[in-house]
Design a protein around this motif. Structure first.
Motif, short mmCIF file in Angstrom:
data_model
loop_
_atom_site.label_atom_id
_atom_site.label_comp_id
_atom_site.label_asym_id
_atom_site.label_seq_id
_atom_site.Cartn_x
_atom_site.Cartn_y
_atom_site.Cartn_z
N PRO A 31 -50.77 17.38 -19.16
CA PRO A 31 -51.71 17.93 -18.63
C PRO A 31 -51.08 19.28 -17.75
O PRO A 31 -52.04 20.07 -17.62
CB PRO A 31 -52.43 16.78 -17.76
CG PRO A 31 -51.36 15.73 -17.57
CD PRO A 31 -50.51 15.85 -18.80
N ALA A 32 -50.07 19.01 -17.22
CA ALA A 32 -49.47 20.19 -16.31
C ALA A 32 -49.32 21.37 -17.07
O ALA A 32 -49.47 22.23 -16.69
CB ALA A 32 -48.10 19.44 -15.47
N VAL A 33 -48.56 20.86 -18.53
CA VAL A 33 -48.34 22.05 -19.49
C VAL A 33 -49.79 22.80 -19.63
O VAL A 33 -49.95 23.95 -19.68
CB VAL A 33 -47.68 21.44 -20.62
CG1 VAL A 33 -47.49 22.60 -21.72
CG2 VAL A 33 -46.31 20.96 -20.22
N LEU A 34 -50.71 22.08 -19.83
CA LEU A 34 -52.09 22.71 -20.37
C LEU A 34 -52.68 23.47 -19.12
O LEU A 34 -53.40 24.52 -19.08
CB LEU A 34 -53.17 21.44 -20.33
CG LEU A 34 -52.95 20.71 -21.78
CD1 LEU A 34 -53.95 19.61 -22.13
CD2 LEU A 34 -53.10 21.58 -23.21
N PRO A 113 -50.02 7.39 -12.01
CA PRO A 113 -51.12 7.39 -12.77
C PRO A 113 -52.29 8.17 -12.38
O PRO A 113 -53.11 8.74 -13.19
CB PRO A 113 -51.14 6.04 -12.98
CG PRO A 113 -50.11 5.32 -12.80
CD PRO A 113 -49.55 6.09 -11.65
N LEU A 114 -52.55 8.01 -11.11
CA LEU A 114 -53.63 8.67 -10.51
C LEU A 114 -53.22 10.32 -10.53
O LEU A 114 -54.45 10.83 -10.89
CB LEU A 114 -53.55 8.28 -8.85
CG LEU A 114 -53.96 6.94 -8.74
CD1 LEU A 114 -54.51 6.72 -7.31
CD2 LEU A 114 -55.10 6.14 -9.52
N LEU A 115 -52.31 10.83 -10.29
CA LEU A 115 -51.97 12.20 -10.37
C LEU A 115 -52.23 12.52 -11.98
O LEU A 115 -52.94 13.80 -12.16
CB LEU A 115 -50.65 12.30 -9.75
CG LEU A 115 -50.24 14.04 -9.85
CD1 LEU A 115 -51.05 14.80 -9.28
CD2 LEU A 115 -48.73 13.95 -9.84
N ALA A 118 -55.89 12.60 -12.52
CA ALA A 118 -56.53 13.80 -12.07
C ALA A 118 -56.02 15.29 -12.61
O ALA A 118 -56.84 16.24 -12.78
CB ALA A 118 -56.07 14.10 -10.42
N MET A 119 -54.93 15.41 -13.06
CA MET A 119 -54.30 16.48 -13.59
C MET A 119 -55.15 16.71 -15.15
O MET A 119 -55.37 17.88 -15.63
CB MET A 119 -52.88 16.53 -14.10
CG MET A 119 -52.10 16.71 -12.55
SD MET A 119 -52.51 18.46 -12.03
CE MET A 119 -51.63 19.40 -13.53
N TYR A 120 -55.15 15.61 -15.84
CA TYR A 120 -56.14 15.77 -17.05
C TYR A 120 -57.51 16.18 -16.95
O TYR A 120 -58.01 17.05 -17.74
CB TYR A 120 -56.06 14.25 -17.97
CG TYR A 120 -54.98 14.23 -18.75
CD1 TYR A 120 -55.01 14.61 -20.14
CD2 TYR A 120 -53.98 13.30 -18.56
CE1 TYR A 120 -54.07 14.52 -20.77
CE2 TYR A 120 -52.85 12.98 -19.46
CZ TYR A 120 -52.78 13.67 -20.58
OH TYR A 120 -51.79 13.43 -21.48
N LEU A 121 -58.01 15.64 -15.91
CA LEU A 121 -59.37 16.14 -15.66
C LEU A 121 -59.51 17.57 -15.18
O LEU A 121 -60.33 18.26 -15.65
CB LEU A 121 -60.01 15.24 -14.40
CG LEU A 121 -60.40 13.91 -14.70
CD1 LEU A 121 -60.77 13.06 -13.32
CD2 LEU A 121 -61.55 13.65 -15.58
N PHE A 122 -58.40 17.93 -14.38
CA PHE A 122 -58.30 19.34 -14.08
C PHE A 122 -58.04 20.23 -15.20
O PHE A 122 -58.72 21.37 -15.68
CB PHE A 122 -57.46 19.59 -13.05
CG PHE A 122 -57.30 20.85 -12.30
CD1 PHE A 122 -58.35 21.58 -11.63
CD2 PHE A 122 -56.19 21.87 -12.67
CE1 PHE A 122 -58.16 22.83 -11.22
CE2 PHE A 122 -56.07 23.09 -12.26
CZ PHE A 122 -57.19 23.68 -11.67
#
Length: 397
Positions: A31-34, A113-115, A118-122
């Motif tokens: 997600p951070a890469v996306l 896991p929460l982070l 959250a990153m996937y949602l963002f």
């Protein structure tokens, strides 16, 4: 929720399913890469156009199909679930690591896991929705300049909208007090056809729509000052059912415009006006002319007060009543009335603060996506209305 059963499922999963460390790292980093890719590529118009039209639109349409199965807003259910899950996980993680050696490291591992979630949602929201603000917009796609016009043109268009609103104001169903008699279920069902008459002129608006959903948390939407919303991650158009019913048909069409890929607020308002007044249903036609008239009158008041007075004085009783009902509702939405002065003051201040905070956050989001006017872009619809209607009206006999 049976949290003991949840723990049993987690333990069973840990014992029987072994995920290689490399896969775990990839899942956490993806997600951070996306997100990083989105911010790197959002300035490349061709890439954003491809993503919006050939990737995001089909995915959002698929999500809309899935969510249409349920009569309630999936977005609201997911939001409640995620809030409960996040708080539960945070509290439990703090409790589990409070007395352990190296507790901060352990706490970080448990909160990771929460982070990641959250990153996937963002990341999903960025690619499925925010990308639209960096692609070719509706106005640019169809050659609208959006540069405004003369005071004479503004006056002419406002007079036209007033005349049509007057004509249609008596054609909508009303109760004995003259208030719009709402048939919400029928109106929601009819709304999916409102773009049929303009999709030939604007092909990008030719898409499948699903009936909007009434919001369970309409009271919260009212406090924050919003009458509806579209959520890309579920593909749902959701409606605040608390405002006066006469505004709801336009709100529904506005959210449908978002469903069809009209991203900016001023363009969605403009498209909603065109779709509404082109509809064959008097309720949508009247709502479209009424909302358009309100925008136009607000603009006209600052440049031609005499014309503004003449037009407002020409409005029928029904139009005046509907306008006042709407203005009164939004003017008083944050005024508590429990009968206890002290409590009313606290609640009123709390609701006003909440509304201001939400406005600032949304304004910052819009500006961050290239909407230079921020939330004021809702009023920029006047320029588009003038550009679309003035040439035709001025050449009419």
């Amino acid at each position: 929720m049976n949290f003991t059963r949840v723990e049993k499922v987690k333990n069973w999963f840990k014992e029987r399913v072994k995920i290689p460390p490399g896969v775990t790292i990839a899942i956490c980093v993806l997600p951070a890469v996306l997100v990083a890719l989105f911010y790197i590529l959002r300035g490349v118009r061709s890439v954003m156009d491809f993503v919006v039209f050939y990737v995001a639109a089909p995915i959002r349409g698929f999500f809309a199909l899935l969510s249409s199965i349920y009569p309630f807003a999936i977005m609201e259910v997911l939001t409640v679930f995620l809030v409960i899950f996040f708080f539960y996980h945070i509290i439990k993680s703090i409790k589990d690591t409070a007395r352990r050696r190296g507790k901060w490291k352990q706490l970080g591992k448990k909160l990771l896991p929460l982070l990641v979630i959250a990153m996937y949602l963002f990341a999903g929201f960025s690619w499925l929705w925010s990308s639209g603000y960096h692609a070719t917009g509706f106005a640019e796609r169809y050659g609208f300049r959006g540069g405004g016009g003369t005071v004479e043109e503004l006056t002419t268009v406002t007079e036209f909208f007033a005349e049509r609103a007057n004509e249609l104001s008596t054609q909508v169903p009303r109760d004995a007090d003259g208030r719009y008699l709402e048939d919400r279920r029928q109106m929601f069902a009819d709304s999916i056809y409102t773009f049929d008459n303009i999709s030939e002129r604007f092909p990008s608006l030719d898409g499948r729509l699903y009936p909007p959903k009434p919001m369970l948390f309409s009271w919260l939407m009212t406090i924050t000052g919003y009458s509806g919303m579209y959520f890309a991650l579920t593909g749902e158009a959701m409606i605040n059912v608390n405002p006066p019913g006469i505004t709801m048909p336009f709100t529904v069409v506005h959210e449908h415009a978002h469903q069809l890929g009209v991203f900016s607020e001023n363009e969605a308002n403009f498209v909603a006006v065109l779709a509404s007044i082109s509809s064959e249903k008097p309720v949508f036609m009247y709502a479209g002319y009424l909302v358009g008239l309100n925008y136009l009158l607000n603009a006209l008041a600052g440049v031609n007060a005499e014309a503004w007075h003449e037009i407002t004085n020409s409005l029928t009783y029904e139009v005046r009543r509907d306008r006042e009902e709407v203005f009164s509702f939004w003017r008083e939405r944050n005024v508590a009335d429990t009968g206890w002065t002290f409590l009313d003051n606290i609640l009123t201040n709390l609701m006003e603060t909440t509304s201001e905070v939400v406005d600032r956050i949304y304004d910052a989001y819009l500006r961050g996506q290239g909407e230079e006017l921020g939330i004021l872009s809702y009023g920029a619809v006047v320029d588009l209305l003038m550009e679309y209607f003035a040439p035709t009206l001025q050449t009419s006999p």
